[in-house]
Design a protein around this motif. Structure first.
Motif, PDB file in Angstrom:
ATOM      1  N   LEU A 215      17.883  54.689  69.185  1.00 56.70           N
ATOM      2  CA  LEU A 215      19.043  55.576  69.050  1.00 56.70           C
ATOM      3  C   LEU A 215      19.033  56.746  70.030  1.00 56.70           C
ATOM      4  O   LEU A 215      20.079  57.321  70.318  1.00 56.70           O
ATOM      5  N   CYS A 216      17.871  57.108  70.537  1.00 58.76           N
ATOM      6  CA  CYS A 216      17.746  58.409  71.208  1.00 58.76           C
ATOM      7  C   CYS A 216      18.487  58.492  72.546  1.00 58.76           C
ATOM      8  O   CYS A 216      18.752  59.596  73.025  1.00 58.76           O
ATOM      9  N   GLU A 217      18.836  57.374  73.142  1.00 59.03           N
ATOM     10  CA  GLU A 217      19.551  57.429  74.418  1.00 59.03           C
ATOM     11  C   GLU A 217      20.997  56.961  74.306  1.00 59.03           C
ATOM     12  O   GLU A 217      21.668  56.750  75.314  1.00 59.03           O
ATOM     13  N   LEU A 218      21.480  56.812  73.081  1.00 52.63           N
ATOM     14  CA  LEU A 218      22.898  56.502  72.907  1.00 52.63           C
ATOM     15  C   LEU A 218      23.737  57.729  73.262  1.00 52.63           C
ATOM     16  O   LEU A 218      23.323  58.863  73.016  1.00 52.63           O
ATOM     17  N   PRO A 219      24.928  57.519  73.809  1.00 48.64           N
ATOM     18  CA  PRO A 219      25.777  58.653  74.196  1.00 48.64           C
ATOM     19  C   PRO A 219      26.501  59.264  73.000  1.00 48.64           C
ATOM     20  O   PRO A 219      27.730  59.254  72.919  1.00 48.64           O
ATOM     21  N   VAL A 220      25.724  59.769  72.031  1.00 49.91           N
ATOM     22  CA  VAL A 220      26.310  60.423  70.863  1.00 49.91           C
ATOM     23  C   VAL A 220      25.693  61.809  70.720  1.00 49.91           C
ATOM     24  O   VAL A 220      24.553  62.039  71.126  1.00 49.91           O
ATOM     25  N   GLU A 221      26.437  62.722  70.114  1.00 46.98           N
ATOM     26  CA  GLU A 221      26.029  64.122  70.109  1.00 46.98           C
ATOM     27  C   GLU A 221      25.275  64.544  68.851  1.00 46.98           C
ATOM     28  O   GLU A 221      24.811  65.677  68.758  1.00 46.98           O
ATOM     29  N   GLY A 222      25.113  63.681  67.878  1.00 48.11           N
ATOM     30  CA  GLY A 222      24.483  64.076  66.628  1.00 48.11           C
ATOM     31  C   GLY A 222      22.965  64.058  66.681  1.00 48.11           C
ATOM     32  O   GLY A 222      22.351  63.510  67.603  1.00 48.11           O
ATOM     33  N   ASP A 223      22.342  64.681  65.673  1.00 50.66           N
ATOM     34  CA  ASP A 223      20.885  64.679  65.554  1.00 50.66           C
ATOM     35  C   ASP A 223      20.418  63.421  64.837  1.00 50.66           C
ATOM     36  O   ASP A 223      21.006  62.999  63.844  1.00 50.66           O
ATOM     37  N   ILE A 224      19.332  62.853  65.325  1.00 50.85           N
ATOM     38  CA  ILE A 224      18.736  61.688  64.676  1.00 50.85           C
ATOM     39  C   ILE A 224      17.855  62.168  63.534  1.00 50.85           C
ATOM     40  O   ILE A 224      17.040  63.072  63.691  1.00 50.85           O
ATOM     41  N   ARG A 225      18.014  61.544  62.370  1.00 51.99           N
ATOM     42  CA  ARG A 225      17.283  61.966  61.180  1.00 51.99           C
ATOM     43  C   ARG A 225      16.615  60.783  60.492  1.00 51.99           C
ATOM     44  O   ARG A 225      17.066  59.647  60.619  1.00 51.99           O
ATOM     45  N   HIS A 226      15.544  61.068  59.755  1.00 48.98           N
ATOM     46  CA  HIS A 226      15.008  60.082  58.827  1.00 48.98           C
ATOM     47  C   HIS A 226      16.070  59.791  57.780  1.00 48.98           C
ATOM     48  O   HIS A 226      16.667  60.719  57.224  1.00 48.98           O
ATOM     49  N   PHE A 227      16.308  58.507  57.463  1.00 51.19           N
ATOM     50  CA  PHE A 227      17.076  58.229  56.261  1.00 51.19           C
ATOM     51  C   PHE A 227      16.114  58.410  55.095  1.00 51.19           C
ATOM     52  O   PHE A 227      15.042  57.791  55.072  1.00 51.19           O
ATOM     53  N   PRO A 228      16.429  59.276  54.132  1.00 51.43           N
ATOM     54  CA  PRO A 228      15.438  59.630  53.104  1.00 51.43           C
ATOM     55  C   PRO A 228      15.075  58.463  52.197  1.00 51.43           C
ATOM     56  O   PRO A 228      15.953  57.702  51.760  1.00 51.43           O
ATOM     57  N   PRO A 229      13.802  58.279  51.893  1.00 50.21           N
ATOM     58  CA  PRO A 229      13.370  57.211  50.983  1.00 50.21           C
ATOM     59  C   PRO A 229      13.984  57.374  49.592  1.00 50.21           C
ATOM     60  O   PRO A 229      14.264  58.489  49.144  1.00 50.21           O
ATOM     61  N   GLY A 230      14.183  56.250  48.909  1.00 49.47           N
ATOM     62  CA  GLY A 230      14.730  56.285  47.559  1.00 49.47           C
ATOM     63  C   GLY A 230      16.174  56.722  47.505  1.00 49.47           C
ATOM     64  O   GLY A 230      16.654  57.152  46.456  1.00 49.47           O
ATOM     65  N   HIS A 231      16.899  56.583  48.606  1.00 52.88           N
ATOM     66  CA  HIS A 231      18.299  56.998  48.680  1.00 52.88           C
ATOM     67  C   HIS A 231      19.171  55.840  49.186  1.00 52.88           C
ATOM     68  O   HIS A 231      18.690  54.917  49.854  1.00 52.88           O
ATOM     69  N   TYR A 232      20.464  55.935  48.880  1.00 53.30           N
ATOM     70  CA  TYR A 232      21.461  55.046  49.459  1.00 53.30           C
ATOM     71  C   TYR A 232      22.619  55.912  49.948  1.00 53.30           C
ATOM     72  O   TYR A 232      22.770  57.078  49.548  1.00 53.30           O
ATOM     73  N   MET A 233      23.444  55.354  50.824  1.00 51.34           N
ATOM     74  CA  MET A 233      24.576  56.113  51.358  1.00 51.34           C
ATOM     75  C   MET A 233      25.712  55.151  51.681  1.00 51.34           C
ATOM     76  O   MET A 233      25.501  54.103  52.284  1.00 51.34           O
ATOM     77  N   PHE A 234      26.925  55.517  51.257  1.00 46.98           N
ATOM     78  CA  PHE A 234      28.130  54.792  51.625  1.00 46.98           C
ATOM     79  C   PHE A 234      28.931  55.623  52.618  1.00 46.98           C
ATOM     80  O   PHE A 234      29.120  56.829  52.420  1.00 46.98           O
ATOM     81  N   CYS A 235      29.418  54.977  53.669  1.00 42.60           N
ATOM     82  CA  CYS A 235      30.322  55.626  54.614  1.00 42.60           C
ATOM     83  C   CYS A 235      31.570  54.754  54.746  1.00 42.60           C
ATOM     84  O   CYS A 235      31.457  53.538  54.944  1.00 42.60           O
ATOM     85  N   ASP A 236      32.732  55.366  54.623  1.00 38.53           N
ATOM     86  CA  ASP A 236      33.985  54.633  54.790  1.00 38.53           C
ATOM     87  C   ASP A 236      34.235  54.345  56.265  1.00 38.53           C
ATOM     88  O   ASP A 236      33.937  55.173  57.139  1.00 38.53           O
ATOM     89  N   ILE A 237      34.809  53.166  56.524  1.00 44.67           N
ATOM     90  CA  ILE A 237      35.155  52.774  57.889  1.00 44.67           C
ATOM     91  C   ILE A 237      36.678  52.739  57.999  1.00 44.67           C
ATOM     92  O   ILE A 237      37.364  52.064  57.234  1.00 44.67           O
ATOM     93  N   MET A 238      37.210  53.469  58.964  1.00 45.10           N
ATOM     94  CA  MET A 238      38.657  53.515  59.174  1.00 45.10           C
ATOM     95  C   MET A 238      39.112  52.311  60.014  1.00 45.10           C
ATOM     96  O   MET A 238      38.293  51.562  60.557  1.00 45.10           O
ATOM     97  N   LYS A 239      40.413  52.126  60.119  1.00 45.57           N
ATOM     98  CA  LYS A 239      40.970  50.970  60.814  1.00 45.57           C
ATOM     99  C   LYS A 239      40.562  50.912  62.279  1.00 45.57           C
ATOM    100  O   LYS A 239      40.437  49.835  62.858  1.00 45.57           O
TER     101      LYS A 239
END
Length: 549
Positions: A164-188
């Motif tokens: 991920l570290c050389e992708l052209p994106v501006e966000g910070d790379i983070r550990h996905f925390p253990p014992g967690h789940y996450m939903f993200c909606d995808i737009m059209k």
């Protein structure tokens, strides 16, 4: 052990992005696949597979005929997949353990699906019917997962930072925390609406999957054992049973199993039970055990030799020199993706050992004793705990952070060489039971750390009695001959590579100032490869306030 990579909300026609997916190829040397997702704009997923469970049908991204709207990427081993398959009468399309995730997700949703899994995992489910993507990671983070989200609607996820570290994106790379789940909606248009990870399981809670496992324990089910008033000998029998079962389930797979053996309590118990269970399963070839030291007189080598004779393993002793260790430091840091001093010091010998196993044997599944010190209070500062309750809190703190330290080390050192690690001391049933025992029962006694765990195996003749009560040694110390430690030799060498002026200037260059020249040396290598924006993925290990410096 596999490598997963996914990118959403970004133009994925660029070959540069495909090359990022290739940076975790070492995690899955047997097969590779990269795909644009049909019907989902600006998305791409990739999978590197190490063949352990299941045949060609286990290749990913996995899409089942029954659920064409679901796509799965999973780096994991689901030990109770057959139990769940039978319990819910699922008709499997493949012979892969990870398939059960799609069935559970479709029936119960992502949160309960995660709760019902007995295993280690980092997975991504893309649901085109609900227009969402889900991420989930096991409770101890035994399988790694990193992610990045941006305000512009990009989501990237990968088993390692380097994807991920050389992708052209501006966000910070983070550990996905253990014992967690996450939903993200995808737009059209394929853009992703960022979300926040949600916890699905506490490490001291009995995991939900236990209700579907018919454990033949003395009082019926494991849940009864969490009640107070049990006799000590009963508790010890349960510990032996649960841990033996934790080892047994981790033998799942079609590849040969080997054991790391330092000659200490943790690795010796794991090796002894592994040898025992393999024989019970009719495996004819002997268990191979592996020890590394700077010479044949290292304390680990001597102790491991004794255990290997006791359990009848085919034992390998690997020696490394100071020069070989120093030469490996840069490769180790690039594999670990951290500049934590203690993790790097202990990882160098392990990295060299795993390289030997990969090049010279046919072992792929590697059993290890990591996790016992955190669960059973094995570090020396536990001897200083003011009260048993303080010791319990410290044990919980360390377990909640183990994914950044010992678990990180064992995953990366093995994955770098196409091996898969298995850590039975981090089994959910075993740890939730042990952590719910009375705090004073788990505290050190008579100046002996991990006292109750040792006592549970006393008299079983599983390992030599001298090994059972052998004093704890750090891995960096045990690989050296008595009187000189590997990390002291490493420190002395690195002292001469950093000038006083260079060290003094370090305070002007870093947010968290390196405290030693050795730390500065590691930090420079880290930032040369990963840059400074990844600072938040590294955390210094801290002892409790009541421990002596």
């Amino acid at each position: 052990m596999c490598g997963i990579w996914a990118l959403f909300g970004c133009d994925c026609s660029d070959l540069v992005k495909c090359k990022e997916a290739l940076k975790v190829a070492h995690r899955g040397p047997d097969s590779f696949q990269i795909n644009n997702l049909e019907g989902l704009k600006n998305s791409m997923v990739a999978f590197h597979r190490l063949h352990v469970v299941g045949g060609i049908g286990g290749m990913q991204p996995m899409i089942l005929k029954k659920y064409p709207h679901l796509t799965l990427l999973c780096n994991g081993e689901i030990y109770n997949y057959k139990t769940l398959q039978n319990e819910f009468d699922y008709l499997f399309q493949t012979d892969c353990d990870c398939e059960v995730i799609l069935h559970l997700y479709n029936e119960f949703g992502g949160e309960k699906a995660s709760q019902l899994l007995d295993g280690v995992f980092a997975f991504i489910v893309i649901d085109t019917k609900q227009n969402c993507v889900m991420l989930s990671r096991d409770s101890y983070g035994v399988r790694p997962l990193y992610y990045v989200t941006t305000k512009s609607g990009v989501l990237g996820a990968c088993s390692e930072v380097k994807g991920l570290c050389e992708l052209p994106v501006e966000g910070d790379i983070r550990h996905f925390p253990p014992g967690h789940y996450m939903f993200c909606d995808i737009m059209k248009n394929g853009k992703v609406i960022p979300s926040t990870p949600t916890k699905f399981h506490r490490i001291d809670e009995p995991p939900a999957h236990l209700q579907y496992q018919r454990l033949e324990l003395e009082h019926g089910t494991i849940l009864l054992f969490l009640l107070p008033g049990l006799e000590e000998e009963t508790v010890k029998r349960n510990i032996r049973y649960l841990f033996s079962r934790a080892v047994d389930k981790r033998l799942m797979g079609s590849r040969r199993v080997g054991c790391l053996l330092s000659g200490g309590l943790d690795s010796s118990v794991v090796a002894a039970l592994t040898a025992q269970k393999l024989k019970e399963h009719g495996v004819a070839e002997p268990l191979q055990t592996f020890t590394i030291g700077m010479n044949s007189d290292s304390t680990d080598a001597i102790a491991a030799r004794k255990v290997a004779r006791h359990i009848g393993s085919e034992h390998h002793e690997i020696a490394f020199t100071l020069e070989e260790g120093i030469k490996a430091v840069e490769s180790v840091i690039l594999s670990l993706e951290t500049y934590d001093v203690l993790v790097i010091q202990s990882s160098v010998p392990m990295y060299i050992l795993c390289q030997y196993i990969s090049r010279n044997t046919d072992n792929i599944l590697i059993m290890t004793g990591e996790g016992a010190d955190e669960v059973a209070q094995g570090y020396f500062h536990f001897l200083e705990q003011p009260t048993p309750e303080d010791g319990h809190k410290e044990s919980m703190r360390q377990l909640q952070q183990i994914y950044m330290y010992d678990v990180l080390r064992i995953d990366r050192c093995t994955a770098a060489h196409g091996l898969e690690i298995r850590a039975p001391f981090l089994d959910h049933a075993f740890t939730s039971y042990y952590l719910n025992l009375p705090a004073d029962m788990r505290a050190p006694k008579n100046g002996i750390e991990k006292y109750f765990l040792r006592a549970a195996f006393a008299g079983s003749n599983l390992i030599p009695n001298t090994t059972l009560w052998r004093k704890k040694e750090g891995f960096s110390i045990g690989v050296s001959e008595e009187g000189t430690s590997w990390f002291e030799q490493l420190q002395q060498h690195l002292e001469g590579l950093i000038t006083n002026d260079e060290f003094a200037r370090a305070s002007q260059s870093y947010t968290h100032n390196p405290r030693t020249k050795e730390e500065l040396f590691y930090r420079q290598i880290f930032e040369k490869k990963f840059g400074s924006k990844l600072d938040r993925i590294c955390t210094y290990q801290r002892r409790p306030k009541w421990a002596q410096a």
